[in-house]
Design a protein around this motif. Structure first.
Motif, PDB file in Angstrom:
ATOM      1  N   PRO A   1       0.801  -1.227   0.000  1.00 29.98           N
ATOM      2  CA  PRO A   1       0.000   0.000   0.000  1.00 29.98           C
ATOM      3  C   PRO A   1       0.833   1.276   0.000  1.00 29.98           C
ATOM      4  CG  PRO A   1      -0.084  -1.079   2.149  1.00 29.98           C
ATOM      5  CD  PRO A   1       0.599  -2.031   1.223  1.00 29.98           C
ATOM      6  N   PHE A   2       2.119   1.160   0.344  1.00 31.01           N
ATOM      7  CA  PHE A   2       2.983   2.340   0.384  1.00 31.01           C
ATOM      8  C   PHE A   2       3.922   2.403  -0.821  1.00 31.01           C
ATOM      9  CE2 PHE A   2       2.053   1.177   4.814  1.00 31.01           C
ATOM     10  CZ  PHE A   2       1.337   2.310   5.181  1.00 31.01           C
ATOM     11  N   GLU A   3       3.697   1.536  -1.777  1.00 28.48           N
ATOM     12  CA  GLU A   3       4.577   1.472  -2.940  1.00 28.48           C
ATOM     13  C   GLU A   3       4.295   2.610  -3.909  1.00 28.48           C
ATOM     14  OE1 GLU A   3       4.552  -1.746  -6.291  1.00 28.48           O
ATOM     15  OE2 GLU A   3       5.733  -2.527  -4.614  1.00 28.48           O
ATOM     16  N   ASP A   4       5.342   3.240  -4.380  1.00 30.43           N
ATOM     17  CA  ASP A   4       5.233   4.307  -5.365  1.00 30.43           C
ATOM     18  C   ASP A   4       5.234   3.668  -6.754  1.00 30.43           C
ATOM     19  OD1 ASP A   4       5.479   6.460  -7.082  1.00 30.43           O
ATOM     20  OD2 ASP A   4       6.872   7.550  -5.787  1.00 30.43           O
ATOM     21  N   GLU A   5       4.203   3.933  -7.533  1.00 26.90           N
ATOM     22  CA  GLU A   5       4.095   3.315  -8.864  1.00 26.90           C
ATOM     23  C   GLU A   5       5.278   3.673  -9.755  1.00 26.90           C
ATOM     24  OE1 GLU A   5       0.395   4.278 -10.626  1.00 26.90           O
ATOM     25  OE2 GLU A   5      -0.823   3.296  -9.086  1.00 26.90           O
ATOM     26  N   ASP A   6       5.825   4.867  -9.573  1.00 28.07           N
ATOM     27  CA  ASP A   6       6.953   5.291 -10.398  1.00 28.07           C
ATOM     28  C   ASP A   6       8.266   4.652  -9.949  1.00 28.07           C
ATOM     29  OD1 ASP A   6       5.243   6.919 -11.861  1.00 28.07           O
ATOM     30  OD2 ASP A   6       5.511   8.613 -10.486  1.00 28.07           O
ATOM     31  N   GLU A   7       8.373   4.337  -8.642  1.00 28.27           N
ATOM     32  CA  GLU A   7       9.590   3.744  -8.102  1.00 28.27           C
ATOM     33  C   GLU A   7       9.248   2.558  -7.203  1.00 28.27           C
ATOM     34  OE1 GLU A   7      12.966   6.793  -7.262  1.00 28.27           O
ATOM     35  OE2 GLU A   7      11.114   7.731  -6.566  1.00 28.27           O
ATOM     36  N   PRO A   8       8.767   1.456  -7.777  1.00 24.38           N
ATOM     37  CA  PRO A   8       8.366   0.311  -6.958  1.00 24.38           C
ATOM     38  C   PRO A   8       9.513  -0.308  -6.171  1.00 24.38           C
ATOM     39  CG  PRO A   8       8.400  -0.271  -9.289  1.00 24.38           C
ATOM     40  CD  PRO A   8       8.584   1.218  -9.211  1.00 24.38           C
TER      41      PRO A   8
ATOM     42  N   ALA B   1      11.848   1.226  -4.686  1.00 25.73           N
ATOM     43  CA  ALA B   1      12.271   2.071  -3.565  1.00 25.73           C
ATOM     44  C   ALA B   1      11.628   1.642  -2.254  1.00 25.73           C
ATOM     45  CB  ALA B   1      11.924   3.535  -3.859  1.00 25.73           C
ATOM     46  N   THR B   2      10.572   0.829  -2.331  1.00 28.04           N
ATOM     47  CA  THR B   2       9.884   0.377  -1.127  1.00 28.04           C
ATOM     48  C   THR B   2      10.599  -0.838  -0.551  1.00 28.04           C
ATOM     49  OG1 THR B   2       7.803   1.099  -2.117  1.00 28.04           O
ATOM     50  CG2 THR B   2       7.654  -0.319  -0.192  1.00 28.04           C
ATOM     51  N   ALA B   3      10.816  -0.819   0.760  1.00 30.44           N
ATOM     52  CA  ALA B   3      11.503  -1.932   1.413  1.00 30.44           C
ATOM     53  C   ALA B   3      10.696  -3.213   1.265  1.00 30.44           C
ATOM     54  CB  ALA B   3      11.713  -1.611   2.890  1.00 30.44           C
TER      55      ALA B   3
END
Length: 238
Positions: free
Chosen positions: A99-106, A108-110
């Motif tokens: 739910p905290f994933e950035d669509e442009d930078e997937p 980047a999420t741990a």
């Protein structure tokens, strides 16, 4: 009742807490939502909160002030949760995206997973309680760091910030593991209880506990990983 495992675990371990914190409770159509305030101290871990000589708060900007140590400990834990992963294996894909994933930078999420769990606390029958008490249903968003075989694993790490000449993890961790753990349970009673509660709420059978120490006591951002111990969550909680 709705909350995250961070909030519920803090409430479970509250009796061991020394530093002050609070939670916000909102009631909506018969549901109680427990949440932390933005920028709350619950976002960060504490270090030596229950020690006989806790960190000095005379200078809040000092590298060994409670707030600075909390930021250091939280950063180490975030990094440790990614360090222990085996990058050679294929990641298990969850049913829903982070739910905290950035669509442009997937990327980047741990890496990690959330488990949404329903826990029912049974009520007391009227013959035992004249007022009666209905069962309470808790919906909890919990965190899982990784899997080991078929078991969910919670990964946490302790940090040593000021080794003593007569006692340091570098000297005693290998030969006196039990004594080191006992000291940390005494010095970090709230944090360790919180970790155990989080692992139990998330259904993690295994708790990986790391030990990190500063490379230089004056540098709070460079650390050496000295060892990792594996505990079964229920045994650790006992």
């Amino acid at each position: 009742v709705i909350a995250t495992d961070h909030v519920f675990a803090s409430l479970i371990a509250a009796a061991r807490s020394v530093y002050s914190w609070d939670v916000v409770v909102t009631k909506i159509q018969g549901r109680l939502i427990f949440d932390k305030r933005d920028g709350s101290s619950l976002d960060f871990l504490t270090v030596n909160e229950t020690a006989q000589e806790p960190p000095n708060n005379d200078d809040p900007n000092d590298r060994n002030a409670p707030q600075k140590l909390g930021q250091e400990a939280s950063c180490i834990n975030q990094n440790f949760s990614q360090m222990v992963l085996d990058s050679r294996g294929d990641a298990e894909v969850m049913e829903n995206s982070n739910p905290f994933e950035d669509e442009d930078e997937p990327e980047a999420t741990a890496s990690g997973a959330y488990r949404y769990r329903k826990i029912t606390l049974p009520g007391n029958p009227k013959d035992e309680n004249p007022f009666g008490q209905q069962a309470v249903t808790m919906v909890v968003r919990t965190e899982v760091n990784c899997k080991l075989g078929d078991s969910y694993v919670s990964t946490k790490i302790l940090n040593e910030y000021e080794p003593k000449a007569t006692y340091s993890w570098r000297l005693h961790l290998e030969t006196q593991r039990g004594a080191v753990l006992a000291t940390e349970l005494k010095n970090n009673a709230f944090k360790m209880c919180r970790w155990a509660a989080q692992a139990m709420l998330s259904g993690c059978d295994i708790l990986k506990l790391g030990y990190a120490s500063r490379v230089n006591p004056k540098d709070p951002w460079s650390h050496t990983l000295l060892g990792v111990q594996t505990h079964y969550t229920e045994n650790f909680a006992d």
